[in-house]
Design a protein around this motif. Structure first.
Motif, PDB file in Angstrom:
ATOM      1  N   HIS A  33       2.687   3.537  17.610  1.00  0.00           N
ATOM      2  CA  HIS A  33       1.557   4.385  16.973  1.00  0.00           C
ATOM      3  C   HIS A  33       0.539   4.973  17.811  1.00  0.00           C
ATOM      4  O   HIS A  33       0.456   6.316  17.470  1.00  0.00           O
ATOM      5  CB  HIS A  33       0.793   3.155  16.294  1.00  0.00           C
ATOM      6  CG  HIS A  33      -0.526   3.812  15.546  1.00  0.00           C
ATOM      7  ND1 HIS A  33      -0.436   4.544  14.343  1.00  0.00           N
ATOM      8  CD2 HIS A  33      -1.550   3.612  15.543  1.00  0.00           C
ATOM      9  CE1 HIS A  33      -1.731   4.883  14.222  1.00  0.00           C
ATOM     10  NE2 HIS A  33      -2.578   4.549  14.988  1.00  0.00           N
TER      11      HIS A  33
ATOM     12  N   GLU B 204      -9.073   3.320  17.264  1.00  0.00           N
ATOM     13  CA  GLU B 204      -7.531   4.009  16.947  1.00  0.00           C
ATOM     14  C   GLU B 204      -6.327   3.163  17.239  1.00  0.00           C
ATOM     15  O   GLU B 204      -5.339   3.384  16.606  1.00  0.00           O
ATOM     16  CB  GLU B 204      -7.530   5.272  17.953  1.00  0.00           C
ATOM     17  CG  GLU B 204      -8.664   6.122  17.742  1.00  0.00           C
ATOM     18  CD  GLU B 204      -8.832   6.822  16.211  1.00  0.00           C
ATOM     19  OE1 GLU B 204      -7.771   6.713  15.625  1.00  0.00           O
ATOM     20  OE2 GLU B 204      -9.895   7.337  15.996  1.00  0.00           O
TER      21      GLU B 204
ATOM     22  N   ARG C  45       0.368   9.317  18.198  1.00  0.00           N
ATOM     23  CA  ARG C  45      -0.950   9.990  18.019  1.00  0.00           C
ATOM     24  C   ARG C  45      -1.213  10.863  19.466  1.00  0.00           C
ATOM     25  O   ARG C  45      -1.837  11.827  19.434  1.00  0.00           O
ATOM     26  CB  ARG C  45      -2.130   8.972  17.920  1.00  0.00           C
ATOM     27  CG  ARG C  45      -2.055   8.291  16.491  1.00  0.00           C
ATOM     28  CD  ARG C  45      -3.460   7.763  16.224  1.00  0.00           C
ATOM     29  NE  ARG C  45      -4.384   8.580  16.024  1.00  0.00           N
ATOM     30  CZ  ARG C  45      -5.561   8.984  16.786  1.00  0.00           C
ATOM     31  NH1 ARG C  45      -5.787   8.316  18.044  1.00  0.00           N
ATOM     32  NH2 ARG C  45      -6.433  10.032  16.578  1.00  0.00           N
TER      33      ARG C  45
ATOM     34  N   ALA D 181      -7.116   8.320  21.638  1.00  0.00           N
ATOM     35  CA  ALA D 181      -5.976   7.579  21.022  1.00  0.00           C
ATOM     36  C   ALA D 181      -6.034   6.279  21.552  1.00  0.00           C
ATOM     37  O   ALA D 181      -5.380   5.357  20.924  1.00  0.00           O
ATOM     38  CB  ALA D 181      -4.611   8.197  21.654  1.00  0.00           C
TER      39      ALA D 181
END
Length: 841
Positions: free
Chosen positions: A250, A434, A254, A429
């Motif tokens: 993930h 996040e 990003r 990120a």
């Protein structure tokens, strides 16, 4: 244009449905007997699927006098193996389970082909379920079973398997045959092993065509196709959570890194719960072709060749070890061979989580530069937030990736770049919010019992999750200190940014948006004030850009401590002490002078059209590259001197621009005018467009570069590219030079070029969601009325039957060059009359 699938006619569709009922799976060529073999097979009623209620499963013969022999443990039924079917099988929802059934129909002593089906009955909602059916001897036999010979590799150790995927009640998402192998990521004595899945013609299907990853950034859901997949066992050492790879993937996505996508599933083998696995793409030549259109590439994992050759890689590493990177020439040579931005982001990601560098695959397209892909699957990562960085634990860290990083940090220019990029990522990120571990914990909590029941651990999953969440909370501060020590920097300084009024504008720091809605301190604790907080190294320079939302304008900055920052929306700060900046915005009058972002938008584009005929162009065809602009400014625009370019920067002149002429017809181009630009010279385009259409009264302008109106010589070479290419639309500034042009719109495939790096973010131009997977014959069209910065307002690479190249039942052509797209409406009286087919002169 690219073929996206085969449209089944009514007869073929009927055959498919009947076959599914017969076989309990999709109609697979490999499951149909040859002409000399029997083709009869029992019918399962009800069909295989997921059910919340109890079932009475009947197995029905299709031939007079047919008898059925079945098994429920995965064993292949034969004339002598299995149970003779005499009565329906009871599947009780009070005892949740996956039941696997394999059956043959026997007619006059002749057996037909095996039918297989999986039934998920009474299972609680949660993760998707993947059921594997394989003959137990293929798994457990001492001589040929792959589970008891886990070290064996190659074609000889691949076994046939039937796969069924359930995402909810009803028919399975897919039911196909494939091949199963051991993957070998874990120690051979580890109880839980990883697997590989293969799809090939020998099993009846050359690939698995199914949207396994709905949010895949590189493959649209309607065109996902897989030849190889992995079932990764998940992290079983360190902070065991099972979702570590999902967190890292993930974050990597990003950051703009390329990633092998994965998702967590509940796995069943012959009806037995096998715990939770991560179903993932496998990085190989098929992955590179499907995701990035790379037909030839070298792939190296942890210094070992996986695809192509490793000769150039070995030569690169030998050269790196022999160089003094403080020499600018050595540094420049390295940059010509490696995508340095990609490597740096991959390095920062690896240092943060400290996963083994074997999780990163080095890839080099033939003739291109090396870049890295995060694949996941390794077993180790940092156990504690202050664990030392593996790349600098000498002499152990001799892996190629660490060798490169240590060599680069000998260069002063790179140290500055590396520390600046690390600060950016640690503030965005890699910010604890996040990382979004809480969402993944919530998604696993109800299903983790199936993992712990199958693979018990002496450590509590909940305690491990708490330890991992503490890790991501505290790791940023530690890594920030370590990078400062590596690069010779002082400590970090706290900064605070906010927009006022809230939600009237955004602030970008070094080109990255800082989101006030997720305000946190660098420790991940909710901030006591609105806005965004982060930390940057003392002495470093940062650039903040205030970008108003549509309908608003930037007014100025307020600083605490007070400072004179000027009237520009761009401010550059040298970080010396804590500071708070507020960007002030105000509502913009609808008739405000000047140009604004999205006054004209890039509305549609196509790469290498093959002569498709379009009804919106009176059935004329288009060849090569073309694009379309849509005027959205209420009072219209003066398009004289505007340009469209695919250069990488505002002042660049190495890829080409198309510049509109100084023609009186372009002085006031009205709102809702669609401007079609044919960017490729060809005999077909010349025949169908012998002269340009400069009359906007019909709502359309047409320019063909072969007609001489567009200036293609000032900056020659324009073409719409694939793979990390971009298009920018600019209005002329006060001078003829490109450097004062004004950005109006921007789109991109990939994230190599952004409005910030191009040089028009300061004009207010944003584009947050780049296209993915634009190939050599693909296109994209914008289907909303707002700004075109969001991915869900675009259709990228529509199917053949929707792009004008093929006919399909109840499928319409959605590519409409020269007119507005679906979801867009013309404004005002002109648009209303035009919608009725009336031309307003």
């Amino acid at each position: 244009m690219k073929l996206k699938g085969i449209l089944l006619g009514g007869v073929a569709l009927l055959v498919l449905l009947v076959a599914f009922l017969v076989d309990g799976s999709s109609l697979l060529p490999g499951s149909v007997a040859g002409a000399s073999e029997p083709s009869f097979s029992p019918v399962f009623s009800p069909s295989p699927g997921a059910y919340s209620h109890a079932l009475s499963l009947e197995l029905r013969p299709t031939q007079p006098g047919g008898q059925i022999i079945f098994t429920t443990d995965g064993t292949t039924p034969t004339l002598t193996v299995g149970t003779l079917y005499r009565q329906p099988l009871r599947l009780d929802a009070d005892y949740p389970a996956v039941t696997v059934v394999r059956a043959i129909e026997v007619v006059e002593g002749v057996p037909g082909p095996v039918a297989s089906g999986s039934y998920a009955v009474g299972l609680s909602k949660g993760l998707p379920v993947l059921s594997l059916i394989a003959d137990p001897a293929d798994l457990w036999d001492p001589d040929r079973g792959i589970f008891v010979n886990a070290w064996q590799r190659g074609d000889a150790w691949e076994r046939a398997v039937h796969l069924t995927w359930f995402e909810g009640e009803g028919a399975p998402g897919f039911a196909v045959s494939g091949g199963l192998r051991m993957h070998g990521a874990e120690p051979l004595d580890a109880p839980k092993q990883s697997f590989r899945l293969y799809f090939r013609e020998a099993y009846g299907s050359v690939s698995l065509d199914y949207p396994l990853f709905p949010d895949h950034p590189d493959q649209p859901a309607d065109s996902q196709s897989y030849k190889h997949l992995l079932l990764q066992s998940g992290d079983r050492s360190g902070r065991w959570t099972l979702f570590r790879d999902q967190v890292v993937a993930h974050v990597a996505s990003r950051m703009g890194l390329r990633v092998a996508q994965g998702r967590l599933v509940r796995l069943f083998v012959n009806g037995e719960s096998w715990g939770i696995y991560r179903l993932s793409e496998r990085v190989d030549r098929f992955f590179l072709e499907e995701n990035y259109g790379l037909n030839q590439a070298d792939v190296v994992q942890d210094g070992k060749m996986r695809e192509g050759t490793d000769e150039d890689w070995d030569a690169l590493i030998d050269w790196v070890e022999a160089q003094d990177f403080s020499d600018p020439d050595a540094y420049a040579t390295f940059r010509s061979q490696v995508d340095l931005d990609n490597f740096t982001d991959a390095a920062i990601l690896q240092l943060f989580f400290d996963f083994p560098t074997e999780d990163l695959y080095a890839v080099r397209p033939r003739g291109g530069r090396w870049f890295w892909i995060y694949a996941g699957g390794a077993q180790d990562f940092a156990n504690g937030p202050t664990e030392s960085l593996s790349a600098f634990r000498l002499p152990e860290s001799k892996d190629d990736f660490s060798v490169i990083l240590r060599a680069l940090l000998e260069n002063a220019e790179y140290r500055t770049f590396f520390s600046s990029r690390a600060a950016d990522l640690l503030n965005t990120a890699l910010n604890p919010i996040e990382l979004d571990t809480h969402r993944l914990v919530a998604g696993l909590r109800d299903d983790i019992q199936f993992e712990t029941a199958r693979w018990p651990s002496p450590l509590s999953w909940e305690e491990n999750v708490a330890q991992f969440q503490m890790f991501v909370q505290q790791r940023p501060a530690f890594l920030r200190e370590q990078i400062a020590a590596l690069t010779g920097l002082e400590g970090s300084v706290a900064l605070h940014f906010e927009s006022s009024p809230a939600e009237t504008g955004r602030i970008f720091v070094n080109g990255l948006p800082v989101d006030g809605e997720r305000a946190t301190t660098h420790e991940g604790v909710p901030a006591d004030t609105e806005g965004w907080r982060g930390r940057y190294y003392a002495g470093s320079s940062i650039q903040a850009i205030a970008v108003p939302e549509p309908g608003y304008a930037f007014v100025g900055w307020e600083a605490n401590p007070a400072a004179a920052l000027g009237a520009s929306s761009v401010v550059t700060l040298t970080v010396t002490e804590p500071v708070s900046l507020t960007a002030l915005f105000a509502e913009r009058p609808s008739d405000a002078p000047g140009l604004w972002p999205d006054d004209v938008v890039i509305n549609e584009l196509w790469i290498n059209d093959n002569g498709t005929r379009y009804a919106t162009l009176e059935d004329r065809s288009l060849e090569g590259d073309w694009l379309e602009l849509w005027v959205r400014r209420p009072e219209g625009v003066d398009l004289r001197g505007w340009r469209v370019t695919d250069n990488d920067t505002k002042t660049g002149m190495n890829e080409g621009s198309l510049i509109f002429p100084q023609d009186e017809a372009l002085v006031t181009v009205p709102r809702d005018t669609v401007i079609l630009i044919l960017a490729t010279e060809s005999l077909g385009n010349a025949a169908y467009f012998p002269e340009d259409d400069l009359d906007a009264t019909d709502g359309r302008l047409i320019f063909y570069i072969g007609n001489g109106n567009l200036d293609v010589t000032t900056d020659p070479g324009f073409a719409i590219g694939t793979g990390d290419d971009n298009l920018a639309l600019l209005a002329p500034g006060p001078t003829a030079a490109f450097d004062d042009d004004i950005g109006v719109d921007f789109v991109a495939e990939g994230s190599a070029v952004t409005p910030y790096t191009f040089g028009i973010l300061a004009d207010g131009v944003t584009f947050d969601s780049p296209f993915r997977r634009l190939g050599g014959d693909d296109g994209a069209l914008f289907v909303a009325e707002t700004g075109n910065d969001r991915w869900y307002d675009w259709i990228v690479d529509p199917p053949l039957v929707e792009s004008g190249d093929a006919l399909g039942v109840n499928r319409r052509n959605i590519v409409t060059p020269g007119s507005l797209n679906d979801g867009q409406s013309s404004g005002g009286l002109r648009g209303w009359l035009r919608g009725l087919g009336v031309l307003l002169k």
